[in-house]
Design an enzyme around this catalytic site. Sequence first.
Site, short mmCIF file in Angstrom:
data_model
loop_
_atom_site.label_atom_id
_atom_site.label_comp_id
_atom_site.label_asym_id
_atom_site.label_seq_id
_atom_site.Cartn_x
_atom_site.Cartn_y
_atom_site.Cartn_z
CB CYS A 1 -27.51 65.82 18.67
SG CYS A 1 -26.40 67.20 19.02
CG ASP B 1 -20.26 62.88 21.38
OD1 ASP B 1 -19.86 64.05 21.24
OD2 ASP B 1 -21.46 62.56 21.33
CG HIS C 1 -21.84 64.61 18.48
ND1 HIS C 1 -22.57 64.35 19.62
CD2 HIS C 1 -22.53 65.57 17.81
CE1 HIS C 1 -23.65 65.10 19.64
NE2 HIS C 1 -23.65 65.86 18.55
#
Length: 247
Positions: free
Chosen positions: A125, A183, A214
């Site tokens: 991330c 995502d 994600h």
Amino acid sequence: MNVQSHIADIATPTGTMRTYVHRPAAAGRYPVILFYSEIFQQTGPIERAARIMAGHGYAVLVPEVFHELNAIGTVLGYDDAGRDKGNADKAAKDVQGYDTDNRAMIEYAQQQPWSNGQIGAMGFCIGGHLAFRAALQPEVKATACFYATDLHTTIIPNQAGQHSMERLADIQGELMMIWGKQDNHIPTAGRAEVYSKLTNANLVFTWHEFNAQHAFMRDEGERYDPALAMTGYQLALQMFGRTLHQA
């Protein structure tokens, strides 16, 4: 390999940065991986991910990425309050603050008897973006970026000419970019923009897109995909095995 863990409080120009060190329990000198968390800092899933890498023969350093903005030892929850605080911290820290964090960790690692001097980076991330940022350091030979957020945006504050995508000429090592096609934080157009810029810069990189959401590497929550997570670890370990075990 069995793994041991300990804490290092590393001095940086912007304050003390607590760093969690996970490394093989057996004596020896190992390659170092600078391992960057999500906005929540070292949660249980991040610690477990770091220890997986450590168990394959690496000394893994997990810094508190927002150390300037939180008390030492802060871990944010995977909930609305934690997400709001983490996103606020992300918007408050200038990207160049991560550069001085990286220098401090590299210099710390170079002084340790358990380090063989070979350095890589990895993250999830925002940590994928921060691993990418670590690749700007000349010592970093290989970097695995998992669903790196904000490479295609200007959400993270930066001074003129200092956006990570404006510093591609400084990347000397190999990159591995891993994405989830579902995502919602990194749309197809954003991924295409990053791919185009890396290609035009003639960087050495591999590119992997999976049918995943994600945070598919995070071993908590409904977006976790165990099979793809294992593939992700294997890809990263293959790259680090090629690049960080040289004399």
